[in-house]
Design a protein around this motif. Structure first.
Motif, PDB file in Angstrom:
ATOM      1  N   SER A 162      37.941  49.346  33.835  1.00  0.00           N
ATOM      2  CA  SER A 162      38.330  50.494  33.003  1.00  0.00           C
ATOM      3  C   SER A 162      38.975  51.669  33.745  1.00  0.00           C
ATOM      4  O   SER A 162      39.749  52.408  33.123  1.00  0.00           O
ATOM      5  CB  SER A 162      37.107  50.997  32.215  1.00  0.00           C
ATOM      6  OG  SER A 162      36.014  51.261  33.063  1.00  0.00           O
ATOM      7  N   PRO A 163      38.709  51.898  35.044  1.00  0.00           N
ATOM      8  CA  PRO A 163      39.259  53.115  35.661  1.00  0.00           C
ATOM      9  C   PRO A 163      40.774  53.253  35.587  1.00  0.00           C
ATOM     10  O   PRO A 163      41.275  54.373  35.446  1.00  0.00           O
ATOM     11  CB  PRO A 163      38.766  53.009  37.110  1.00  0.00           C
ATOM     12  CG  PRO A 163      37.463  52.297  37.003  1.00  0.00           C
ATOM     13  CD  PRO A 163      37.704  51.269  35.931  1.00  0.00           C
ATOM     14  N   TYR A 164      41.524  52.163  35.687  1.00  0.00           N
ATOM     15  CA  TYR A 164      42.990  52.259  35.636  1.00  0.00           C
ATOM     16  C   TYR A 164      43.559  51.545  34.405  1.00  0.00           C
ATOM     17  O   TYR A 164      44.741  51.218  34.361  1.00  0.00           O
ATOM     18  CB  TYR A 164      43.598  51.659  36.908  1.00  0.00           C
ATOM     19  CG  TYR A 164      43.097  52.314  38.178  1.00  0.00           C
ATOM     20  CD1 TYR A 164      43.368  53.654  38.446  1.00  0.00           C
ATOM     21  CD2 TYR A 164      42.342  51.591  39.098  1.00  0.00           C
ATOM     22  CE1 TYR A 164      42.897  54.252  39.602  1.00  0.00           C
ATOM     23  CE2 TYR A 164      41.875  52.188  40.266  1.00  0.00           C
ATOM     24  CZ  TYR A 164      42.148  53.519  40.511  1.00  0.00           C
ATOM     25  OH  TYR A 164      41.683  54.120  41.656  1.00  0.00           O
ATOM     26  N   ALA A 165      42.725  51.346  33.412  1.00  0.00           N
ATOM     27  CA  ALA A 165      43.122  50.534  32.263  1.00  0.00           C
ATOM     28  C   ALA A 165      44.181  51.206  31.403  1.00  0.00           C
ATOM     29  O   ALA A 165      44.236  52.431  31.272  1.00  0.00           O
ATOM     30  CB  ALA A 165      41.898  50.205  31.418  1.00  0.00           C
ATOM     31  N   THR A 166      45.006  50.361  30.794  1.00  0.00           N
ATOM     32  CA  THR A 166      45.987  50.817  29.811  1.00  0.00           C
ATOM     33  C   THR A 166      45.472  50.641  28.389  1.00  0.00           C
ATOM     34  O   THR A 166      45.957  51.297  27.465  1.00  0.00           O
ATOM     35  CB  THR A 166      47.294  50.025  29.958  1.00  0.00           C
ATOM     36  OG1 THR A 166      47.021  48.619  29.763  1.00  0.00           O
ATOM     37  CG2 THR A 166      47.898  50.222  31.338  1.00  0.00           C
ATOM     38  N   HIS A 167      44.487  49.743  28.200  1.00  0.00           N
ATOM     39  CA  HIS A 167      43.934  49.436  26.886  1.00  0.00           C
ATOM     40  C   HIS A 167      42.474  49.003  27.053  1.00  0.00           C
ATOM     41  O   HIS A 167      41.998  48.843  28.186  1.00  0.00           O
ATOM     42  CB  HIS A 167      44.715  48.303  26.197  1.00  0.00           C
ATOM     43  CG  HIS A 167      46.148  48.602  25.951  1.00  0.00           C
ATOM     44  ND1 HIS A 167      47.116  48.485  26.939  1.00  0.00           N
ATOM     45  CD2 HIS A 167      46.804  49.019  24.827  1.00  0.00           C
ATOM     46  CE1 HIS A 167      48.296  48.832  26.453  1.00  0.00           C
ATOM     47  NE2 HIS A 167      48.140  49.158  25.174  1.00  0.00           N
ATOM     48  N   PHE A 168      41.804  48.766  25.942  1.00  0.00           N
ATOM     49  CA  PHE A 168      40.443  48.247  25.942  1.00  0.00           C
ATOM     50  C   PHE A 168      40.260  47.309  24.763  1.00  0.00           C
ATOM     51  O   PHE A 168      40.670  47.636  23.634  1.00  0.00           O
ATOM     52  CB  PHE A 168      39.419  49.387  25.865  1.00  0.00           C
ATOM     53  CG  PHE A 168      38.029  48.930  25.519  1.00  0.00           C
ATOM     54  CD1 PHE A 168      37.279  48.189  26.430  1.00  0.00           C
ATOM     55  CD2 PHE A 168      37.465  49.215  24.272  1.00  0.00           C
ATOM     56  CE1 PHE A 168      35.999  47.745  26.110  1.00  0.00           C
ATOM     57  CE2 PHE A 168      36.189  48.776  23.946  1.00  0.00           C
ATOM     58  CZ  PHE A 168      35.456  48.051  24.876  1.00  0.00           C
ATOM     59  N   ILE A 169      39.645  46.144  25.009  1.00  0.00           N
ATOM     60  CA  ILE A 169      39.299  45.203  23.944  1.00  0.00           C
ATOM     61  C   ILE A 169      37.802  45.299  23.677  1.00  0.00           C
ATOM     62  O   ILE A 169      36.989  45.140  24.601  1.00  0.00           O
ATOM     63  CB  ILE A 169      39.658  43.755  24.316  1.00  0.00           C
ATOM     64  CG1 ILE A 169      41.179  43.585  24.408  1.00  0.00           C
ATOM     65  CG2 ILE A 169      39.085  42.772  23.292  1.00  0.00           C
ATOM     66  CD1 ILE A 169      41.613  42.191  24.836  1.00  0.00           C
TER      67      ILE A 169
END
Length: 415
Positions: A162-169
């Motif tokens: 999650s720290p550099y994420a562009t999205h989340f599922i």
């Protein structure tokens, strides 16, 4: 050795946006990961303190193309395929288990998105090229219907990457009328719809894996960023949107079996890192009792090293064969990816993890010597990280018990 996905598409070649390095090959990107991995070893302590890998490491991964390996060519990705991706993750985990874990679970879900979502959704989700999208499988939170989508609220734990994420599922359960059980809803939330909580780093191992919780407060998710199922229960035997859109059979494979093969890749990488550290001890440390010789000259240490090497080499061979079987099943056609085949492939990953753990826990850790397993020493860290892997639901629940039952039921057609 590492052929790219076979990309046969109805879209003319000139319609593809070019990736940053159009001539980059799978072999070259794997070599980059293998070259970067040794630089991660000395940064493991800082990665654990930070709870995720550094900004400059993230930027190096982006320049190397790691976040585009599974992104379709249609959207500026490399579409190099599952074999290349898992070899890259394995190499990174060999250098730093936390970094390998965080990278894999952030970048892997490009495959699921490219498989399960339609063209409109993919065009928007992959619009930036790099795609980092942690996913959690435990349903949480709530979803309220709107005219054109959903309002999402809740907290989802263990969002590795999650720290550099562009999205989340994430997944949630939607109440149904007439006393029906709630229905699962898979959703993809863009980065501006959620925040990362500072709640990771107190576990035994994988302290630097960026497995923080994700919180969503009245986040808005459009309808085309959702699917009415749980990712682990998807059936692909009738085809997928991604197989039809990209003309690539690997965008029609079973998401469940691939997710579980990922754990095997990480276990092999971690175990190889422990073996590397043990080799250093063999060449630099002496025996305790006479005759006092380098460990590499001692028959007992030779035995332990050989036992561990055999287990890890067998695990790697089984993993790579399992990946090839996954790809071969994709190529056979949608109808070949039955639930029985998915669960059979999953059991291969389970045995890979078991072999790697036997090598580390049974051979390397107990004979490295107490002075070599102090907090922060490389073998000690691998032991902690692999111990924590065993607590992951994908292994502790799915691979150790559920896979056996579901495989047997599928084989004998038992409901």
């Amino acid at each position: 050795m590492c052929a790219a996905m076979t990309a046969v598409t109805s879209v003319p070649e000139h319609a593809f946006p070019s990736p940053p390095e159009p001539r980059l090959t799978p072999a070259e990107i794997i070599a980059r990961a293998e070259a970067i991995a040794p630089t991660l070893i000395g940064r493991q302590a800082e990665t654990e303190r930070r709870t995720f890998y550094a900004q400059d490491t993230h930027e190096e991964f982006a320049r190397a193309g790691f976040y585009r390996i599974l992104v379709p060519r249609r959207y500026g990705g490399y579409e190099f395929g599952t074999d290349t991706f898992l070899r890259v993750a394995m190499a990174l985990a060999r250098g730093c288990p936390s970094t390998g874990w965080m990278y894999l679970f952030g970048a892997a879900h490009a495959l699921a998105v490219a498989t399960l979502f339609d063209e409109r959704a993919q065009a928007e989700l992959f619009s930036s090229g790099d795609f980092i999208c942690p996913a959690t499988v435990a349903p949480s939170g709530t979803a309220e219907r709107t005219a054109d989508g959903w309002v999402i609220n809740g907290v989802w734990s263990y969002a590795s990457g999650s720290p550099y994420a562009t999205h989340f599922i994430g997944h949630t359960l939607v109440p149904q009328a007439d006393g029906q059980p709630p229905a699962p809803l898979l959703f993809i939330a863009p980065r501006d719809q959620w925040k990362r909580l500072d709640d990771w780093g107190q576990q035994l191992g994988l302290k630097g894996s960026g497995s923080h919780s994700v919180a969503i407060d009245n986040g808005r998710v459009p309808d085309h960023f959702t699917r009415g199922f749980h990712m682990s229960q998807v059936t692909v035997t009738e085809g997928t949107p991604g197989r039809a859109l990209h003309g690539n059979p690997e965008y029609g494979g079973g998401p469940l079996s691939f997710m579980l093969l990922e754990l095997g890749a990480l276990a092999v990488g971690m175990a190889k890192g422990a073996l590397d550290a043990y080799e250093d001890l063999m060449l630099t440390r002496t025996t305790i009792y006479p005759p006092i010789v380098l460990r590499v000259e001692d028959p007992d240490f030779q035995l332990r090293y050989g036992e561990a090497t055999g287990m890890i080499s067998t695990a790697e061979a089984a993993l790579l064969n399992g990946i090839q079987q996954w790809r071969d099943t994709c190529a056979e056609g949608p109808e070949a990816f039955t639930r029985e085949q998915e669960w059979r492939l999953a059991t291969i990953s389970r045995e890979v993890v078991r072999l790697c753990w036997r090598a580390v826990e049974g051979e390397l850790f107990p004979t490295a010597g107490s002075s070599s397993v102090r907090h922060g020493d490389r073998i000690e860290r691998v032991w902690r990280d692999m111990s924590t892997l065993h607590s992951h639901a994908g292994y502790a629940v799915v691979l150790k018990s559920m896979a056996n039952r579901e495989l047997t039921k599928a084989r004998f057609n038992i409901e």
